[in-house]
Design a protein around this motif. Structure first.
Motif: not given
Length: 530
Positions: A120-148
Motif C-alpha cells: 500500500t505504501g509503495w503504490l501510494y508513494g510511487r503514484a504521488r511521486a508521479r504526479g497523481w493524487g495532488m491536493g484532496p485527491y491523494r486520499y483517493l489514490v491511497f484508497g486504491g493502494a489500500f484496496v490493492a
C-alpha cells in the motif's frame, strides 16, 4: 556517462515531508499498526478503527516510494505481531518444531503479512511521486493502494480492516453492497478526514473541505443505509420459514480427538440428546467431529450405523474420509448431511486446506518434509461447491457448507452461494490448535460478514469455540464460551436473497486496485519532473 539522466526518464516529484528525520515517521507507522490491532477483532476497541490509519497517513506524506514501503512494512508488521500473536502457538502445535524456530517463523510470517501495508505504501508513494493524487485527491489514490493491498497481496491468514466494526451492525450493513472492503473504505474515509485536518494544521493551511465533507458524509450515509437495511431484513426474517437449530461444541483436545475418537462420539451424542429434548430440528457438529478414518466406499453404512442413525434428527457433521488410488492414498476433510434416520444425503469436501495443518507446501515434491513436521496432515482439496441437502419439516433445503477458514473468504463463499442457491449457511471448524487466544474471536468476527453479504443465517459449530448462530444482519443470537463442552441453539429462518455483492463481488474493487497499480508506473502528463 555516469550521473546522466536520459530525457525519457522521468525525475520523480516528491513533495515535502511533514517531519524531519526518519524516527518520527517510523514511530507514527508503528503507532498506526498498534491502533489497528487494538481496534481489530479480538481486542475489539472498535472506535480506534476510525483513527488507526491517521498516523500512517501523516507519516507517508512526502515520502519517497522506498521509504513509504518501509513505513507500510513497519505498520503492517506491528499490526500482525499484536493481532496475530497466536501464530506462535499454531506453528508449535502443527509443526512440532522447537519454540525458538517457531518464533523465527512467526516473525517471518508477521513481516510477510505486514507486506500488505508495505505494498500500500509503495503504490501510494510511487503514484504521488508521479504526479497523481495532488491536493484532496491523494486520499483517493491511497484508497486504491489500500484496496490493492487487501485484495492482491497474498497472506496466510486473510483479514480485512472492515472487520474492526463487526460488533456494530449499523456500520456493517454495506457489506451486502461491497463486502468487507467497502466497510474498510468507509472507515478509511473517516480516517482521511481526520488526517486532512491534522495535515492542514501542520502545513498551516486550511483543510480541503471536500475531504472533510466526503469523509464524514460517507460515514453518515453508511450508518443511514445500515439502519434501513436492518429494518428491512428483520421484516423479511419475520415472514420466512422457521427452524430450531442447535450446535454442539465437543471441546476435544487435538491429540485426544485422534487418540480416543469414541469419547468424542459419545460426547457429541450426549450433547445432541440434550438439544433434541429442547426441540431442535437440525443439529450441527464441528469439523472432523467424527475422527474415525473412514474408507470412502463405506461412508453411508458407517455413518448411519456408528454416528447419525441414533440421533433421531437431521444432522450436519465433519468427518475424515479416504480412498486408495493407484498413485497414492487421498484423504478428505468433509462435511456430511444425514437425515433423521442417519442416511447420508450429501457431502462437501473442503477446498481451502490450511497450510502446515492439512498440507505442507512442496510436501508432495519433497516427502521428507512430512517426516520433519509429523503433526501436519496430507489432505486433498475438494473439486466442487455443491450444497448439502437437509430435510426438515418434510421439505428439502439447500445448505452451503464452509469448512474451517473458508468462512472468512468472501469470494469463495460468493461462488458457493451462486452455485448452491442455499437457504442457510453452515460453518464447521476447529480452532483448538490456536489455544486460548484471540484467534477464535477473530475467526468468528471475520465469518459474520458472510451472513450480511448474502442475507442468510450462519450456523457455526466449532470444536472448542466460539460456536455461534449469526442472523442476516450480523448479530450474534447465540454463542458458546471457548474451551468447554457446550451447546447453543436458536430459531433461524430459511432465506433466499440476491444481493449486489453476490452479483458483482469484488469486481469494482479490483478495478480500483488495478488503477492504483497503473498510476504507480505511469507518470501523469506534465508532472514528470520537478
Amino acid at each position: 556517462m555516469s550521473g546522466a539522466v536520459s530525457p525519457a526518464t522521468p525525475v520523480l516529484a516528491v513533495g515535502p515531508t511533514l517531519f524531519t528525520g526518519d524516527l518520527r515517521p517510523r514511530l507514527l507507522a508503528a503507532l498506526s499498526g498498534t491502533l489497528y490491532f487494538l481496534g481489530f477483532a479480538g481486542f475489539d476497541v472498535w472506535p480506534l478503527a476510525f483513527v488507526a490509519i491517521v498516523p500512517l497517513l501523516l507519516a507517508l506524506e512526502g515520502q519517497t516510494p522506498k521509504k513509504a514501503a518501509q513505513l507500510g512494512l513497519i505498520c503492517g508488521t506491528a499490526m500482525n505481531l499484536g493481532g496475530f500473536y497466536w501464530l506462535l502457538t499454531m506453528l508449535k502445535t502443527f509443526s512440532g518444531f522447537p519454540t525458538a524456530l517457531c518464533l523465527v517463523f512467526t516473525l517471518i510470517v508477521c513481516a510477510f503479512q505486514g507486506g500488505r501495508l508495505a505494498l500500500t505504501g509503495w503504490l501510494y508513494g510511487r503514484a504521488r511521486a508521479r504526479g497523481w493524487g495532488m491536493g484532496p485527491y491523494r486520499y483517493l489514490v491511497f484508497g486504491g493502494a489500500f484496496v490493492a493491498g487487501e485484495l492482491v497481496y497474498p497472506v496466510l491468514f486473510p483479514w480485512y480492516f472492515g472487520a474492526s466494526v463487526h460488533q456494530v451492525p449499523m456500520f456493517t450493513q454495506v457489506a451486502d453492497l461491497g463486502g468487507p472492503v467497502l466497510i474498510g473504505l468507509v472507515l478509511l474515509a473517516f480516517n482521511a478526514a481526520i488526517a486532512e485536518w491534522l495535515i492542514a494544521k501542520l502545513e498551516r493551511r486550511g483543510p480541503h473541505k471536500r475531504v472533510l465533507q466526503g469523509g464524514f458524509g460517507i460515514t453518515l450515509a453508511s450508518v443511514l443505509y445500515g439502519l434501513l437495511r436492518i429494518h428491512q431484513t428483520d421484516a423479511r426474517v419475520a415472514e420466512a420459514p422457521a427452524l430450531h437449530v442447535g450446535v454442539v461444541q465437543g471441546n476435544l483436545g487435538l491429540m485426544q480427538k485422534r487418540e480416543d475418537p469414541n469419547e468424542g462420539l459419545r460426547r457429541h451424542k450426549r450433547l445432541t440428546a440434550e438439544l433434541k429434548q429442547k426441540g431442535v430440528e437440525l443439529v450441527v457438529w464441528s469439523e472432523s467431529s467424527v475422527t474415525f478414518a473412514v474408507p470412502e466406499e463405506i461412508t453411508n453404512n458407517f455413518m448411519r450405523d456408528r454416528v447419525a442413525g441414533s440421533l433421531g434428527i437431521p444432522s450436519i457433521f465433519g468427518g475424515v474420509l479416504f480412498r486408495v488410488d493407484p498413485d497414492r492414498e487421498r484423504w478428505y476433510n468433509v462435511a456430511l448431511a444425514a437425515d433423521a434416520k442417519g442416511e447420508v444425503q450429501s457431502r462437501y469436501d473442503k477446498h481451502y486446506l490450511l497450510m502446515f495443518g492439512e498440507y505442507l507446501p512442496l510436501g508432495d515434491t519433497f516427502p521428507i518434509l512430512y517426516k520433519w513436521s509429523p503433526n501436519s496432515g496430507k489432505f486433498t482439496s475438494g473439486t466442487d461447491v455443491k450444497p448439502l441437502v437437509v430435510e426438515t419439516g418434510g421439505k428439502k433445503h439447500n445448505v452451503t457448507a464452509l469448512i474451517c477458514y473458508e468462512d472468512i473468504l468472501p469470494g469463495f463463499t460468493n461462488d458457493a452461494v451462486r452455485v448452491g442457491d442455499p437457504e442457510l449457511l453452515v460453518n464447521i471448524t476447529n480452532d483448538a490448535w490456536f489455544g486460548d487466544s484471540t484467534e477464535p474471536w477473530e475467526h468468528l468476527a471475520l465469518a459474520k460478514f458472510r451472513a450480511i453479504e448474502h442475507r442468510r443465517y450462519l450456523v457455526r459449530s466449532t470444536n472448542s469455540g466460539v460456536s455461534a448462530i449469526i442472523d442476516p444482519v450480523g448479530r450474534t443470537v447465540a454463542q458458546t464460551k471457548t474451551f468447554e463442552a457446550a451447546t447453543a441453539d436458536a430459531t433461524v429462518h430459511y432465506l433466499r436473497s440476491t444481493t449486489v455483492y453476490e452479483l458483482i463481488g469484488d469486481k469494482l474493487w479490483y478495478m480500483w486496485a488495478f488503477g492504483a497499480i497503473v498510476i504507480a508506473f505511469r507518470a501523469r502528463k506534465g508532472k514528470e519532473t520537478t
